[in-house]
Design a protein around this motif. Structure first.
Motif, PDB file in Angstrom:
ATOM      1  N   LEU A 177       0.851  -1.187   0.000  1.00  0.00           N
ATOM      2  CA  LEU A 177       0.000   0.000   0.000  1.00  0.00           C
ATOM      3  C   LEU A 177       0.889   1.241   0.000  1.00  0.00           C
ATOM      4  CD1 LEU A 177      -2.468  -1.353   2.675  1.00  0.00           C
ATOM      5  CD2 LEU A 177      -2.777  -1.340   0.194  1.00  0.00           C
ATOM      6  N   LYS A 178       0.768   2.034  -1.078  1.00  0.00           N
ATOM      7  CA  LYS A 178       1.722   3.113  -1.255  1.00  0.00           C
ATOM      8  C   LYS A 178       1.524   4.237  -0.231  1.00  0.00           C
ATOM      9  CE  LYS A 178       3.678   6.164  -4.745  1.00  0.00           C
ATOM     10  NZ  LYS A 178       3.057   7.282  -5.439  1.00  0.00           N
ATOM     11  N   LYS A 179       0.253   4.641  -0.016  1.00  0.00           N
ATOM     12  CA  LYS A 179       0.033   5.803   0.851  1.00  0.00           C
ATOM     13  C   LYS A 179       0.298   5.492   2.314  1.00  0.00           C
ATOM     14  CE  LYS A 179      -3.148   8.443  -2.004  1.00  0.00           C
ATOM     15  NZ  LYS A 179      -4.504   8.312  -2.519  1.00  0.00           N
ATOM     16  N   GLU A 213     -13.721   0.502  -4.856  1.00  0.00           N
ATOM     17  CA  GLU A 213     -12.683   0.590  -5.891  1.00  0.00           C
ATOM     18  C   GLU A 213     -11.422   1.285  -5.368  1.00  0.00           C
ATOM     19  OE1 GLU A 213     -14.109   2.322  -9.515  1.00  0.00           O
ATOM     20  OE2 GLU A 213     -12.114   2.928 -10.165  1.00  0.00           O
ATOM     21  N   LEU A 214     -10.270   0.650  -5.596  1.00  0.00           N
ATOM     22  CA  LEU A 214      -8.985   1.276  -5.271  1.00  0.00           C
ATOM     23  C   LEU A 214      -8.084   1.253  -6.514  1.00  0.00           C
ATOM     24  CD1 LEU A 214      -8.074  -0.137  -1.718  1.00  0.00           C
ATOM     25  CD2 LEU A 214      -9.067   2.088  -2.286  1.00  0.00           C
ATOM     26  N   PRO A 215      -7.242   2.286  -6.674  1.00  0.00           N
ATOM     27  CA  PRO A 215      -6.346   2.328  -7.835  1.00  0.00           C
ATOM     28  C   PRO A 215      -5.201   1.320  -7.705  1.00  0.00           C
ATOM     29  CG  PRO A 215      -6.607   4.497  -6.803  1.00  0.00           C
ATOM     30  CD  PRO A 215      -7.149   3.492  -5.847  1.00  0.00           C
ATOM     31  N   VAL A 216      -4.889   0.648  -8.810  1.00  0.00           N
ATOM     32  CA  VAL A 216      -3.788  -0.326  -8.863  1.00  0.00           C
ATOM     33  C   VAL A 216      -2.602   0.327  -9.573  1.00  0.00           C
ATOM     34  CG1 VAL A 216      -3.050  -2.565  -9.746  1.00  0.00           C
ATOM     35  CG2 VAL A 216      -5.383  -2.269  -8.887  1.00  0.00           C
ATOM     36  N   LEU A 217      -1.452   0.313  -8.921  1.00  0.00           N
ATOM     37  CA  LEU A 217      -0.249   0.926  -9.498  1.00  0.00           C
ATOM     38  C   LEU A 217       0.651  -0.104 -10.178  1.00  0.00           C
ATOM     39  CD1 LEU A 217       0.605   3.338  -6.554  1.00  0.00           C
ATOM     40  CD2 LEU A 217      -0.567   3.897  -8.682  1.00  0.00           C
ATOM     41  N   ALA A 218       0.635  -1.347  -9.680  1.00  0.00           N
ATOM     42  CA  ALA A 218       1.455  -2.398 -10.278  1.00  0.00           C
ATOM     43  C   ALA A 218       0.838  -3.746  -9.952  1.00  0.00           C
ATOM     44  CB  ALA A 218       2.894  -2.335  -9.749  1.00  0.00           C
ATOM     45  N   GLY A 219       1.131  -4.727 -10.809  1.00  0.00           N
ATOM     46  CA  GLY A 219       0.529  -6.045 -10.651  1.00  0.00           C
ATOM     47  C   GLY A 219      -0.740  -6.153 -11.479  1.00  0.00           C
ATOM     48  N   ARG A 233     -11.529  -3.090 -16.910  1.00  0.00           N
ATOM     49  CA  ARG A 233     -10.802  -4.277 -16.436  1.00  0.00           C
ATOM     50  C   ARG A 233      -9.501  -4.447 -17.206  1.00  0.00           C
ATOM     51  NH1 ARG A 233     -14.460  -9.124 -14.643  1.00  0.00           N
ATOM     52  NH2 ARG A 233     -16.174  -7.989 -13.725  1.00  0.00           N
ATOM     53  N   ALA A 234      -9.595  -4.239 -18.520  1.00  0.00           N
ATOM     54  CA  ALA A 234      -8.431  -4.486 -19.367  1.00  0.00           C
ATOM     55  C   ALA A 234      -7.284  -3.546 -19.002  1.00  0.00           C
ATOM     56  CB  ALA A 234      -8.813  -4.332 -20.834  1.00  0.00           C
ATOM     57  N   LYS A 235      -7.620  -2.376 -18.459  1.00  0.00           N
ATOM     58  CA  LYS A 235      -6.558  -1.429 -18.073  1.00  0.00           C
ATOM     59  C   LYS A 235      -5.791  -1.890 -16.839  1.00  0.00           C
ATOM     60  CE  LYS A 235      -8.596   2.885 -19.723  1.00  0.00           C
ATOM     61  NZ  LYS A 235      -9.289   4.101 -19.262  1.00  0.00           N
ATOM     62  N   ASN A 236      -6.429  -2.735 -16.039  1.00  0.00           N
ATOM     63  CA  ASN A 236      -5.788  -3.230 -14.811  1.00  0.00           C
ATOM     64  C   ASN A 236      -5.307  -2.099 -13.897  1.00  0.00           C
ATOM     65  OD1 ASN A 236      -6.133  -5.992 -15.249  1.00  0.00           O
ATOM     66  ND2 ASN A 236      -4.395  -6.030 -16.663  1.00  0.00           N
ATOM     67  N   ASP A 237      -6.027  -0.977 -13.902  1.00  0.00           N
ATOM     68  CA  ASP A 237      -5.607   0.141 -13.047  1.00  0.00           C
ATOM     69  C   ASP A 237      -6.551   0.340 -11.864  1.00  0.00           C
ATOM     70  OD1 ASP A 237      -7.820   1.135 -14.307  1.00  0.00           O
ATOM     71  OD2 ASP A 237      -6.854   2.950 -15.063  1.00  0.00           O
ATOM     72  N   ALA A 238      -7.484  -0.603 -11.671  1.00  0.00           N
ATOM     73  CA  ALA A 238      -8.407  -0.479 -10.543  1.00  0.00           C
ATOM     74  C   ALA A 238      -8.817  -1.866 -10.086  1.00  0.00           C
ATOM     75  CB  ALA A 238      -9.652   0.310 -10.952  1.00  0.00           C
ATOM     76  N   ARG A 291      -9.078 -10.444  -6.676  1.00  0.00           N
ATOM     77  CA  ARG A 291      -7.810 -10.907  -6.111  1.00  0.00           C
ATOM     78  C   ARG A 291      -6.687 -10.541  -7.081  1.00  0.00           C
ATOM     79  NH1 ARG A 291      -8.985 -14.125  -1.751  1.00  0.00           N
ATOM     80  NH2 ARG A 291      -6.873 -14.946  -1.719  1.00  0.00           N
ATOM     81  N   ALA A 292      -5.669 -11.394  -7.179  1.00  0.00           N
ATOM     82  CA  ALA A 292      -4.516 -11.032  -8.002  1.00  0.00           C
ATOM     83  C   ALA A 292      -4.076 -12.204  -8.861  1.00  0.00           C
ATOM     84  CB  ALA A 292      -3.358 -10.584  -7.116  1.00  0.00           C
ATOM     85  N   HIS A 293      -3.714 -11.901 -10.106  1.00  0.00           N
ATOM     86  CA  HIS A 293      -3.075 -12.906 -10.961  1.00  0.00           C
ATOM     87  C   HIS A 293      -1.577 -12.970 -10.672  1.00  0.00           C
ATOM     88  CE1 HIS A 293      -6.465 -14.134 -13.295  1.00  0.00           C
ATOM     89  NE2 HIS A 293      -6.697 -12.934 -13.785  1.00  0.00           N
ATOM     90  N   THR A 294      -1.027 -11.841 -10.230  1.00  0.00           N
ATOM     91  CA  THR A 294       0.392 -11.787  -9.880  1.00  0.00           C
ATOM     92  C   THR A 294       0.539 -12.032  -8.381  1.00  0.00           C
ATOM     93  OG1 THR A 294       0.021  -9.401  -9.836  1.00  0.00           O
ATOM     94  CG2 THR A 294       1.155 -10.288 -11.749  1.00  0.00           C
ATOM     95  N   SER A 295       1.731 -12.400  -7.954  1.00  0.00           N
ATOM     96  CA  SER A 295       1.895 -12.709  -6.528  1.00  0.00           C
ATOM     97  C   SER A 295       1.859 -11.445  -5.672  1.00  0.00           C
ATOM     98  CB  SER A 295       3.212 -13.455  -6.304  1.00  0.00           C
ATOM     99  OG  SER A 295       4.281 -12.625  -6.715  1.00  0.00           O
ATOM    100  N   GLU A 296       2.026 -10.281  -6.318  1.00  0.00           N
ATOM    101  CA  GLU A 296       2.000  -9.024  -5.569  1.00  0.00           C
ATOM    102  C   GLU A 296       1.196  -7.977  -6.334  1.00  0.00           C
ATOM    103  OE1 GLU A 296       5.957  -7.776  -4.656  1.00  0.00           O
ATOM    104  OE2 GLU A 296       6.208  -9.361  -3.163  1.00  0.00           O
ATOM    105  N   LEU A 297       0.537  -7.097  -5.569  1.00  0.00           N
ATOM    106  CA  LEU A 297      -0.137  -5.923  -6.142  1.00  0.00           C
ATOM    107  C   LEU A 297       0.359  -4.697  -5.393  1.00  0.00           C
ATOM    108  CD1 LEU A 297      -3.956  -6.807  -6.348  1.00  0.00           C
ATOM    109  CD2 LEU A 297      -2.333  -6.759  -8.247  1.00  0.00           C
ATOM    110  N   VAL A 298       0.446  -3.564  -6.095  1.00  0.00           N
ATOM    111  CA  VAL A 298       0.710  -2.290  -5.427  1.00  0.00           C
ATOM    112  C   VAL A 298      -0.534  -1.422  -5.604  1.00  0.00           C
ATOM    113  CG1 VAL A 298       2.206  -0.271  -5.258  1.00  0.00           C
ATOM    114  CG2 VAL A 298       3.164  -2.490  -5.954  1.00  0.00           C
ATOM    115  N   LEU A 299      -1.114  -0.989  -4.480  1.00  0.00           N
ATOM    116  CA  LEU A 299      -2.332  -0.169  -4.518  1.00  0.00           C
ATOM    117  C   LEU A 299      -2.023   1.244  -4.041  1.00  0.00           C
ATOM    118  CD1 LEU A 299      -4.969  -2.629  -2.970  1.00  0.00           C
ATOM    119  CD2 LEU A 299      -4.227  -2.399  -5.354  1.00  0.00           C
ATOM    120  N   ASP A 300      -2.719   2.217  -4.628  1.00  0.00           N
ATOM    121  CA  ASP A 300      -2.548   3.610  -4.206  1.00  0.00           C
ATOM    122  C   ASP A 300      -3.517   3.874  -3.069  1.00  0.00           C
ATOM    123  OD1 ASP A 300      -1.575   6.133  -4.131  1.00  0.00           O
ATOM    124  OD2 ASP A 300      -2.665   6.863  -5.885  1.00  0.00           O
ATOM    125  N   PHE A 301      -3.189   3.379  -1.907  1.00  0.00           N
ATOM    126  CA  PHE A 301      -4.089   3.530  -0.746  1.00  0.00           C
ATOM    127  C   PHE A 301      -3.265   3.636   0.515  1.00  0.00           C
ATOM    128  CE2 PHE A 301      -6.803   1.793   2.683  1.00  0.00           C
ATOM    129  CZ  PHE A 301      -7.798   2.750   2.632  1.00  0.00           C
TER     130      PHE A 301
END
Lengths: 357, 306
Positions: free
Chosen positions: B225-227, B264-270, B284-289, B296-306
């Protein structure tokens, strides 16, 4: 709450209505800042706010009897001011229940609702009504439930069905509107009935507001304010009657602007209805003559600045072009240019006396 | 509001009915057809909030009735109700909300449910004034439980214990043009029904769905969580939203079922694994939210702007 109801007021013809000092001080002045622009200005509608107009869920005031009478006159001339599409019958009962329960709770000295099973006993003392009926049985009321109850409440109401990812205007009681027509808008979607509004579409205001309203929760109503300017305290400024009130716009002069020009503010409420899942939109209008409004120092200064610097597209849309400069000149005499604090409260316990030039 | 469990009935080894009422018997807020309540359930280390359809319908103001299946991989909520709750317990219950209201302009309604997905339709059939037809699929051993919840002798209500005997294409092709389709049940059940509807050219406006829970379990993943600067682990059986709350955060949420859009939360990575019904295909295709309540996650990690 003691409403000090006035028994005999008119909002047409001789326009005998006046705001008492109490009514002026409780006016829901709409401008927080010296500049105005459209925004998704929705906030929770809870009891309590900058003035006493926010103390009840559905606010009534000293003009109650006169406004109900004016509504009856308008409906007698044009029954299409109240229309509800047949699939909204559950929303009609939702509305009746919400309004009766709210009025009986907020104004127990004026309204009483007694319930036993589906039996209801409704007493409206100011209008002299006493009615036994069966909740859910339209034949037990003299009028359809939505019309029956909205004839007894100040302000316009519209009913919105939620489907196909939008809201439809599928019903309403509209007799005190700022130049829009229920008969024309009935059945339209959210973006269709807001079509004529300038600037706000480009700002994305309607997309965001609709997304918010689609998930408006039951039990958490929201409110916002809207405003316009009207010549005389006339409730019925509809497209259908434009020939009657439109020419008034050409009559405003520096000599009569304070007495004839009114700021019209709408305290709009949005409530999710439980049985129908529809939204009830309340449009509670307040009219104040400029020579009443300037008795609050802050409001005179702020309205001067807002109108002076108003976006030209909004000024045109609100129909103010003919007289805006006359109003700005009138209000300018009350504005010394000093900095005033944000917020809409009057910041005065009593009104000042003013003499107009 | 705090409501008391008035009564518990055991309908089957995995299905129980609960009657909830106010201590003082005060009338409860109206729950319209299709509405649910969010019930807070105490757990070992934290509380859980589960959504349950109010099956008693809008006419009942003195109590709410909910029907709960014990989920095999219970996150805690349905296990509590099945194993620990007793009459007299007090539970925090939210106001009824509705993400599955019946259409008021439909000429008729076709209701398809699988398993515990029948619950919203139990309030429908008490409320609808227009013709409807209900087809319910369940395991053979659950038949008595569901039959007991339905009016007996109704020709427009059919219980199926064999999925093969319910042919969605045949059923949908026989419907009149003013019919609206509603489906609630396991994900593959709903996908089959809606797939058949789309194949037959049904307009989206006549297709209605609600999905509580859906895919809540999945592979373990980690969220940065970035914030707030926190790192949160999301276990297999818990949702991202639950994990954020367990970490002491207060992320936005409302329906907790992927329907309302509030969380809804913004997705920065993953890359998120979207399980919601809110984001459009292009979003959905943008993978930014991400909708934290169900996705959940397709990648083992997600970075959220929260």
């Amino acid at each position: 709450m003691n409403l000090n109801l006035k028994p005999d007021e008119t909002f047409r013809g001789d326009f005998s209505t006046r705001n008492s000092d109490t009514a002026i001080l409780r006016f829901p002045f709409p401008f927080h800042d010296d500049k105005y622009m459209y925004a998704v200005n929705l906030e929770p509608h809870v009891r309590g706010g900058p003035t006493a107009a926010y103390d009840a869920i559905f606010d009534l005031d000293e003009h109650y009897i006169g406004e109900c009478r004016d509504r009856a006159l308008t409906l007698a001339e044009d029954p299409l001011r109240c229309q509800v599409l047949p699939h909204m019958i559950e929303a009609e009962w939702d509305t009746l229940e919400l309004l009766m329960e709210s009025l009986a709770f907020d104004y127990p000295e004026h309204f009483t609702l007694t319930k036993s099973g589906t039996d209801r006993h409704w007493v409206n003392r100011p209008l002299g009504l006493d009615r036994n009926f069966t909740f859910g049985d339209a034949s037990s009321l003299p009028l359809p439930p939505f019309e029956y109850i909205t004839r007894q409440v100040q302000g316009d109401f519209t009913l919105h069905d939620q489907r196909e990812n939008t809201l439809f205007m599928d019903g309403g009681m509209v007799t005190s509107q700022a130049d829009w027509s229920l008969n024309f808008d009935l059945g339209m979607t959210f973006h269709e009935w807001h079509g004529p509004v300038p600037v706000a579409h480009e700002l994305g205001v309607f997309d965001r507001a609709l997304a918010y309203l689609m998930r408006l929760p039951y039990g958490k109503p929201v409110r916002r304010l809207n405003w316009t300017l009207t010549v005389h305290p006339r409730l019925d400024t509809s497209p259908e009657t434009y020939p009657i009130w439109g020419p008034d716009k050409a009559t405003i002069t520096p000599a009569n602007v304070g007495a004839h020009m009114c700021l019209r503010v709408e305290l709009q409420t949005l409530t999710r209805l439980p049985r129908s899942n529809a939204i009830l939109f309340g449009i509670r209008g307040y009219l104040i003559r400029l020579d009443e409004l300037v008795r609050v120092k802050k409001w005179a200064m702020r309205l001067h600045r807002v109108l002076r610097d108003l976006h030209p597209g909004i000024a045109e849309y609100k129909g103010t072009s003919r007289y805006r400069q006359t109003i700005v000149d009138y209000l300018g005499a009350f504005d010394d240019g000093s900095i005033i604090s944000p917020g809409t409260g009057s910041e005065q316990a009593s009104l000042r006396e003013v003499t107009t030039a | 509001m705090k409501l008391r469990i008035e009564a518990i009935s055991v309908l089957s080894p995995t299905i129980r009915r609960f009657i909830l009422a106010a201590d003082d018997g005060a009338p409860l807020p109206v729950a319209g057809a299709g509405a649910h309540v969010m019930v807070s359930l105490p757990g070992e280390t934290r509380s859980w909030r589960n959504a349950y359809s109010v099956v008693s319908g809008p006419g009942m103001r003195d109590h709410y009735e909910i029907v709960v299946r014990r989920s095999q991989q219970s996150r805690g909520g349905s296990a509590f109700l099945h194993e620990r709750a007793v009459a007299g317990d007090r539970l925090e219950v939210g106001l009824p909300q509705n993400f599955f209201a019946p259409s008021r302009i439909a000429g008729r309604h076709l209701l398809l449910s699988g398993g515990i997905g029948i619950t919203p339709f139990l309030s429908y059939i008490r409320t609808l004034h227009t013709p409807f037809e209900l087809h319910h699929c369940c395991k053979r051993e659950d038949t008595p439980a569901f039959a007991g919840l339905l009016p007996s002798g109704a020709t427009n209500i059919v219980l199926h214990t064999n999925r093969e005997e319910l042919n969605f294409r045949t059923l949908l092709a026989a419907q009149k043009l003013d019919t609206h389709l509603y489906c609630c049940g396991p994900e593959d059940f709903m996908n089959d029904a809606f797939g058949a509807a789309r194949h037959l050219g049904w307009p989206e406006a006549k297709i209605h769905r609600e999905s509580f829970g859906g895919v809540v379990s999945g592979a373990f993943f980690t969220v940065h969580l970035k914030k707030s600067g926190l790192t949160v682990q999301v276990r297999q059986e818990e949702t991202l939203l639950d994990a954020l709350e367990a970490a002491g955060l207060e992320p936005p949420s409302l329906c907790r079922g992927g329907a309302c859009g509030e969380c809804e939360l913004p997705v920065l990575a993953g890359i998120p694994a979207h399980h919601d019904h809110y984001l459009s295909d292009s979003r959905r295709a943008k993978n930014d939210a991400i909708m934290t309540c169900v996705s959940r996650a397709h990648t083992s990690e997600l970075v959220l702007d929260f």
